[in-house]
Scaffold this motif. Structure first.
Motif, mmCIF file in Angstrom:
data_model
loop_
_atom_site.group_PDB
_atom_site.id
_atom_site.type_symbol
_atom_site.label_atom_id
_atom_site.label_comp_id
_atom_site.label_asym_id
_atom_site.label_seq_id
_atom_site.Cartn_x
_atom_site.Cartn_y
_atom_site.Cartn_z
ATOM 1 N N ALA A 13 2.639 4.088 -16.561
ATOM 2 C CA ALA A 13 1.586 5.020 -16.974
ATOM 3 C C ALA A 13 0.924 5.664 -15.750
ATOM 4 O O ALA A 13 0.622 6.866 -15.746
ATOM 5 C CB ALA A 13 0.539 4.286 -17.809
ATOM 6 N N PHE A 14 0.714 4.877 -14.702
ATOM 7 C CA PHE A 14 0.126 5.396 -13.465
ATOM 8 C C PHE A 14 1.032 6.450 -12.823
ATOM 9 O O PHE A 14 0.571 7.538 -12.443
ATOM 10 C CB PHE A 14 -0.112 4.237 -12.492
ATOM 11 N N TYR A 15 2.323 6.149 -12.725
ATOM 12 C CA TYR A 15 3.257 7.099 -12.112
ATOM 13 C C TYR A 15 3.407 8.368 -12.941
ATOM 14 O O TYR A 15 3.517 9.472 -12.400
ATOM 15 C CB TYR A 15 4.615 6.436 -11.886
ATOM 16 N N ASN A 16 3.413 8.220 -14.254
ATOM 17 C CA ASN A 16 3.481 9.398 -15.113
ATOM 18 C C ASN A 16 2.269 10.303 -14.893
ATOM 19 O O ASN A 16 2.382 11.535 -14.894
ATOM 20 C CB ASN A 16 3.552 8.979 -16.587
ATOM 21 N N ASP A 17 1.116 9.676 -14.679
ATOM 22 C CA ASP A 17 -0.113 10.441 -14.494
ATOM 23 C C ASP A 17 -0.104 11.210 -13.175
ATOM 24 O O ASP A 17 -0.431 12.408 -13.146
ATOM 25 C CB ASP A 17 -1.324 9.498 -14.548
ATOM 26 N N ILE A 18 0.252 10.546 -12.090
ATOM 27 C CA ILE A 18 0.218 11.242 -10.795
ATOM 28 C C ILE A 18 1.358 12.255 -10.684
ATOM 29 O O ILE A 18 1.272 13.217 -9.923
ATOM 30 C CB ILE A 18 0.233 10.254 -9.607
ATOM 31 N N MET A 34 12.480 0.294 -4.755
ATOM 32 C CA MET A 34 11.383 -0.660 -4.644
ATOM 33 C C MET A 34 10.885 -1.088 -6.029
ATOM 34 O O MET A 34 10.507 -2.245 -6.238
ATOM 35 C CB MET A 34 10.225 -0.077 -3.831
ATOM 36 N N LEU A 35 10.920 -0.147 -6.977
ATOM 37 C CA LEU A 35 10.516 -0.496 -8.334
ATOM 38 C C LEU A 35 11.467 -1.541 -8.930
ATOM 39 O O LEU A 35 11.034 -2.458 -9.630
ATOM 40 C CB LEU A 35 10.481 0.750 -9.225
ATOM 41 N N ARG A 36 12.749 -1.395 -8.644
ATOM 42 C CA ARG A 36 13.716 -2.387 -9.122
ATOM 43 C C ARG A 36 13.416 -3.761 -8.523
ATOM 44 O O ARG A 36 13.497 -4.784 -9.194
ATOM 45 C CB ARG A 36 15.136 -1.963 -8.755
ATOM 46 N N GLY A 61 0.785 -1.228 0.000
ATOM 47 C CA GLY A 61 0.000 0.000 0.000
ATOM 48 C C GLY A 61 0.818 1.280 0.000
ATOM 49 O O GLY A 61 0.259 2.367 0.180
ATOM 50 N N ASN A 62 2.115 1.164 -0.209
ATOM 51 C CA ASN A 62 2.973 2.351 -0.202
ATOM 52 C C ASN A 62 3.379 2.746 -1.619
ATOM 53 O O ASN A 62 3.545 1.891 -2.498
ATOM 54 C CB ASN A 62 4.250 2.077 0.612
ATOM 55 N N LEU A 63 3.539 4.058 -1.841
ATOM 56 C CA LEU A 63 4.111 4.519 -3.094
ATOM 57 C C LEU A 63 5.575 4.096 -3.147
ATOM 58 O O LEU A 63 6.306 4.252 -2.163
ATOM 59 C CB LEU A 63 3.996 6.034 -3.204
ATOM 60 N N ALA A 64 5.991 3.548 -4.277
ATOM 61 C CA ALA A 64 7.335 2.988 -4.368
ATOM 62 C C ALA A 64 8.357 4.014 -4.827
ATOM 63 O O ALA A 64 8.045 4.895 -5.630
ATOM 64 C CB ALA A 64 7.328 1.804 -5.325
ATOM 65 N N ASP A 65 9.575 3.905 -4.313
ATOM 66 C CA ASP A 65 10.687 4.690 -4.839
ATOM 67 C C ASP A 65 11.403 3.847 -5.898
ATOM 68 O O ASP A 65 10.992 2.732 -6.211
ATOM 69 C CB ASP A 65 11.644 5.120 -3.727
ATOM 70 N N THR A 66 12.480 4.356 -6.443
ATOM 71 C CA THR A 66 13.188 3.659 -7.521
ATOM 72 C C THR A 66 13.700 2.294 -7.073
ATOM 73 O O THR A 66 13.618 1.313 -7.820
ATOM 74 C CB THR A 66 14.360 4.525 -8.026
ATOM 75 N N ASN A 120 9.230 11.527 -10.154
ATOM 76 C CA ASN A 120 8.764 10.287 -10.765
ATOM 77 C C ASN A 120 9.894 9.262 -10.679
ATOM 78 O O ASN A 120 10.927 9.419 -11.331
ATOM 79 C CB ASN A 120 8.384 10.539 -12.231
ATOM 80 N N PRO A 121 9.721 8.200 -9.893
ATOM 81 C CA PRO A 121 10.811 7.228 -9.721
ATOM 82 C C PRO A 121 11.212 6.538 -11.019
ATOM 83 O O PRO A 121 12.322 6.022 -11.131
ATOM 84 C CB PRO A 121 10.236 6.226 -8.710
ATOM 85 N N PHE A 122 10.335 6.558 -12.000
ATOM 86 C CA PHE A 122 10.662 5.936 -13.284
ATOM 87 C C PHE A 122 11.702 6.753 -14.061
ATOM 88 O O PHE A 122 12.340 6.232 -14.982
ATOM 89 C CB PHE A 122 9.406 5.750 -14.138
#
Length: 301
Positions: A75-80, A49-51, A42-47, A89-91
């Motif tokens: 797409a979700f991260y780009n939107d927010i 965590m995305l890895r 339920g947490n927003l991920a940083d880079t 944006n961690p991406f």
């Protein structure tokens, strides 16, 4: 800031109501984002965590599925991020690429399609359900429609004339294309079908219906194919999308220009359509090995 669950919910609502994405795309996004939220607890991920999540995807999903799921999250991260909900944006710092071997489309042998159609026609004794089944199989084979496009046929995009049928298809990315059918036997079949199902078509607007009078679902189409595979004692696993692959490959082998095939399939890029050239190349190689006179000569050193 809202919780991740609420951000995902808002994003999906906007994707449906504002961006007008298809219900199938929304469903895929929902599944992908819910799985991601479970992984991050339920947490927003940083880079970092995305890895970790990319590693998780590679371990548990096929390369194709992993790519799609990662694209959904991106797409979700780009939107927010563009909405100002998050500052970074961690991406932007994520440089990962999921490589997958090129998978050639699986096609259905012509004799298998003939067997499927013959089984359906043999079973037809004037009953409505078998008539509907024949129309489903014929349209899959004759149009290259995606199964979702087939089930979406309605009075708004299906125009049956005396000697032709015109299909206005709104495909992926809201890309429109027109498919014109003129095969006499198929047109006669469609006229018979529309006469038999006239009441349902006028009342519900859809073209294809199940036994309960509801619009045909994609799962019902899969069941129809499975039914006639059993009737024909065919052990192969065949999906609706394989009819689309077979449609494209058959046209290419018949000498139809690849750009016409691209238009009929509704591909945005010619590169997507060109994968079928690899299938025909494989067949050409096989034919050369089997049919060329040299294969029947015996010389050795």
């Amino acid at each position: 800031m809202k919780t991740l669950a609420l951000l995902i919910s808002d994003y999906l609502v906007a994707a449906e109501q504002q961006k007008k994405l298809s219900l199938h795309t929304i469903k895929a996004y929902r599944i992908d984002l819910q799985q991601f939220a479970e992984f991050t607890q339920g947490n927003l991920a940083d880079t970092d965590m995305l890895r970790e999540y990319v590693i998780h995807l590679n371990k548990n999903f096929s390369p194709r599925s992993a790519k799609r799921k990662l694209a959904s999250i991106r797409a979700f991260y780009n939107d927010i991020w563009t909405s100002g909900i998050i500052d970074l944006n961690p991406f932007e710092k994520l440089r990962l690429c999921i490589h997958s071997p090129q998978q050639l489309p699986r096609i259905i042998p012509q004799e298998t399609i003939e067997t499927l159609l013959q089984c359906a026609y043999n079973k037809y004794k004037g009953d409505r359900t078998t008539l509907r089944d024949i129309v489903v199989l014929e349209l899959l084979f004759s149009t290259g429609l995606r199964v979702s496009e087939l089930c979406s046929l309605s009075n708004d995009n299906f125009d049956l004339k005396e000697n032709s049928a015109r299909l206005l298809i709104n495909g992926k990315g809201r890309k429109e294309r027109i498919i014109q059918l003129t095969t006499p036997e198929l047109i006669t079949l469609l006229h018979v079908y529309c006469d038999v199902y006239r009441k349902e078509i006028l009342k519900g607007n859809s073209i294809l219906y199940n036994r309960d009078g509801r619009p045909l679902s994609t799962q019902s189409v899969r069941r129809i194919i499975t039914k006639y595979l059993r009737v024909g004692h065919i052990s192969a696993h065949i999906t609706p999308h394989m009819f689309r692959h077979t449609f494209a490959t058959s046209l290419l082998e018949a000498g139809v220009d690849i750009r016409y095939i691209q238009s009929m399939l509704g591909h945005s890029s010619i590169a997507t359509t060109q994968i079928y050239t690899h299938v025909t190349t494989q067949k050409q190689t096989l034919l050369l090995a089997e049919k060329h006179p040299r294969s029947k000569m015996s010389f050795s050193i």
